[in-house]
Design a protein around this motif. Structure first.
Motif, PDB file in Angstrom:
ATOM      1  N   TRP A 113     -18.954  -9.754  -5.399  1.00  0.00           N
ATOM      2  CA  TRP A 113     -17.945 -10.806  -5.253  1.00  0.00           C
ATOM      3  C   TRP A 113     -16.542 -10.245  -5.484  1.00  0.00           C
ATOM      4  O   TRP A 113     -15.600 -10.640  -4.811  1.00  0.00           O
ATOM      5  CB  TRP A 113     -18.241 -11.939  -6.235  1.00  0.00           C
ATOM      6  N   ARG A 114     -16.399  -9.337  -6.437  1.00  0.00           N
ATOM      7  CA  ARG A 114     -15.081  -8.767  -6.719  1.00  0.00           C
ATOM      8  C   ARG A 114     -14.558  -8.003  -5.499  1.00  0.00           C
ATOM      9  O   ARG A 114     -13.373  -8.092  -5.146  1.00  0.00           O
ATOM     10  CB  ARG A 114     -15.159  -7.849  -7.936  1.00  0.00           C
ATOM     11  N   GLU A 115     -15.437  -7.254  -4.861  1.00  0.00           N
ATOM     12  CA  GLU A 115     -15.034  -6.509  -3.670  1.00  0.00           C
ATOM     13  C   GLU A 115     -14.660  -7.454  -2.538  1.00  0.00           C
ATOM     14  O   GLU A 115     -13.711  -7.206  -1.777  1.00  0.00           O
ATOM     15  CB  GLU A 115     -16.157  -5.566  -3.245  1.00  0.00           C
ATOM     16  N   ARG A 116     -15.379  -8.558  -2.425  1.00  0.00           N
ATOM     17  CA  ARG A 116     -15.092  -9.519  -1.365  1.00  0.00           C
ATOM     18  C   ARG A 116     -13.795 -10.286  -1.610  1.00  0.00           C
ATOM     19  O   ARG A 116     -13.187 -10.799  -0.668  1.00  0.00           O
ATOM     20  CB  ARG A 116     -16.267 -10.487  -1.235  1.00  0.00           C
ATOM     21  N   LEU A 117     -13.351 -10.362  -2.869  1.00  0.00           N
ATOM     22  CA  LEU A 117     -12.082 -11.023  -3.175  1.00  0.00           C
ATOM     23  C   LEU A 117     -10.896 -10.247  -2.595  1.00  0.00           C
ATOM     24  O   LEU A 117      -9.843 -10.826  -2.314  1.00  0.00           O
ATOM     25  CB  LEU A 117     -11.906 -11.155  -4.685  1.00  0.00           C
ATOM     26  N   ASN A 118     -11.062  -8.937  -2.456  1.00  0.00           N
ATOM     27  CA  ASN A 118     -10.013  -8.104  -1.862  1.00  0.00           C
ATOM     28  C   ASN A 118      -8.677  -8.264  -2.589  1.00  0.00           C
ATOM     29  O   ASN A 118      -7.605  -8.368  -1.976  1.00  0.00           O
ATOM     30  CB  ASN A 118      -9.853  -8.439  -0.373  1.00  0.00           C
ATOM     31  N   GLY A 119      -8.741  -8.324  -3.927  1.00  0.00           N
ATOM     32  CA  GLY A 119      -7.532  -8.407  -4.729  1.00  0.00           C
ATOM     33  C   GLY A 119      -7.037  -9.810  -5.005  1.00  0.00           C
ATOM     34  O   GLY A 119      -6.079 -10.000  -5.770  1.00  0.00           O
ATOM     35  N   ASN A 120      -7.638 -10.823  -4.414  1.00  0.00           N
ATOM     36  CA  ASN A 120      -7.232 -12.208  -4.638  1.00  0.00           C
ATOM     37  C   ASN A 120      -7.794 -12.742  -5.953  1.00  0.00           C
ATOM     38  O   ASN A 120      -8.754 -12.189  -6.505  1.00  0.00           O
ATOM     39  CB  ASN A 120      -7.694 -13.100  -3.484  1.00  0.00           C
ATOM     40  N   PRO A 136     -21.558  -6.064  -0.552  1.00  0.00           N
ATOM     41  CA  PRO A 136     -20.439  -5.959  -1.499  1.00  0.00           C
ATOM     42  C   PRO A 136     -20.564  -6.981  -2.611  1.00  0.00           C
ATOM     43  O   PRO A 136     -21.169  -8.041  -2.449  1.00  0.00           O
ATOM     44  CB  PRO A 136     -19.217  -6.247  -0.624  1.00  0.00           C
ATOM     45  N   TYR A 161      -9.634 -18.096   1.445  1.00  0.00           N
ATOM     46  CA  TYR A 161     -10.421 -16.907   1.112  1.00  0.00           C
ATOM     47  C   TYR A 161     -11.577 -17.226   0.164  1.00  0.00           C
ATOM     48  O   TYR A 161     -12.509 -16.431   0.017  1.00  0.00           O
ATOM     49  CB  TYR A 161      -9.533 -15.807   0.524  1.00  0.00           C
TER      50      TYR A 161
END
Length: 315
Positions: A70-77, A68, A144
């Motif tokens: 980095w944006r996907e790993r942020l999960n909206g954070n 994934p 996170y």
């Protein structure tokens, strides 16, 4: 499937007033193949290691998907690119402005959230800054974000500059520059975890890598020309320090020295701004008789250095 296996040496030293570290060059080389995996060695501004990927295209239900971003790993954070740390012991700074306190601030710069590894230009920058409570909150430590800071596990150790015969040079007395052993080499000769020399080791592919500072360029900050110090691999056991403690500073074999003609009293904060350029040479070993050079990375650093009028050479 991509895989990065690394163990890093990160040492916040007590002998260098480091303001910032900047990458200026990158390189990469050679690959090895094992089964259906291809591993590419790399050296860049973050450090060095290998990225292994499957040579078989991704097929849902058959093999693993691509990693994934980095944006996907942020999960909206929200991505928080900085963290604050205490000032290392031994670093002397002036009084902070009223309402503020000194911190060592580390920032993730030039990142690309749409890449699985943060992008080719991502790197860390460090600086000593006075911050207020509100400014400290801007770099709040969120759990996170831990996963992104772990990406820098193989970073080069911050340069720890040693200056002899005294850490505060004296006017018209040669000052000799060197790096501590821990900050000038990142080695890996075994797969044992926790060792001081841990760098990169991939047991699956029998791949070992090492990094050595092979050249140090010093701009003393007093308007004179920069000078270059060659740091050979053969000197690694004594931390690249060629200073003879039994001899006076005017009779030394080391040529990595500078003689300041004026004190730093008239400089901002009473200190010269010394600029360092370190050349890291990275090599790998995969069972053959010799280490194979991957490439080099040049890292710029800045240090503040006070210079005093002569009082006593030993102090």
């Amino acid at each position: 499937m991509r895989n990065r296996v690394s163990r890093g040496l990160i040492a916040l030293t007590t002998v260098v007033a480091l303001l910032a570290v900047y990458p200026t060059s990158t390189a990469s080389a050679d690959t090895i193949t094992a089964g259906d995996s291809v591993c590419s060695m790399y050296v860049n501004s973050i450090g060095f290691g290998a990225v292994c990927s499957s040579s078989v295209p991704y097929i849902p239900g058959v093999n693993s998907p691509p990693p994934p971003t980095w944006r996907e790993r942020l999960n909206g954070n929200v991505f928080i690119p900085c963290r604050d740390f205490p000032i290392p012991e031994g670093i002397k700074l002036g009084k902070a402005p009223d309402g503020k306190s000194w911190v060592l601030r580390v920032r993730i710069e030039d990142y690309n959230l749409d890449k699985f590894n943060g992008g080719d230009s991502v790197h860390l920058e460090r600086m000593f800054v006075p911050v207020s409570g509100a400014e400290r909150d801007q770099c709040r430590d969120m759990e996170y974000m831990d996963q992104f800071w772990r990406e820098f596990g193989s970073i080069y150790p911050p340069p720890a500059l040693q200056i002899k015969p005294t850490y505060t040079p004296r006017v018209n007395v040669p000052a000799y520059f060197s790096l501590t052993r821990e900050s000038s080499m990142v080695l890996q000769n075994t797969g044992d975890p926790g060792a001081m020399d841990s760098a990169y080791y991939d047991a699956t592919h029998n791949l070992t890598m090492r990094g050595l500072v092979t050249e140090l360029l010093v701009d003393p900050g007093d308007g004179t020309a920069p000078f270059t110090c060659a740091l050979g691999v053969g000197k690694m056991d004594d931390g690249f320090d060629g200073y003879d403690e039994k001899a006076d500073p005017f009779h030394q074999m080391s040529t990595c020295s500078h003689k300041y003609q004026k004190s730093s009293a008239s400089q901002p904060d009473g200190m010269y701004t010394v600029k360092l350029k370190l050349t890291w040479t990275v090599s790998y070993w995969k069972g053959g008789p010799d280490w194979v050079k991957v490439g080099t990375a040049t890292i710029d650093a800045v240090q503040r250095l006070p210079v005093q009028e002569v009082q006593s050479i030993g102090g």
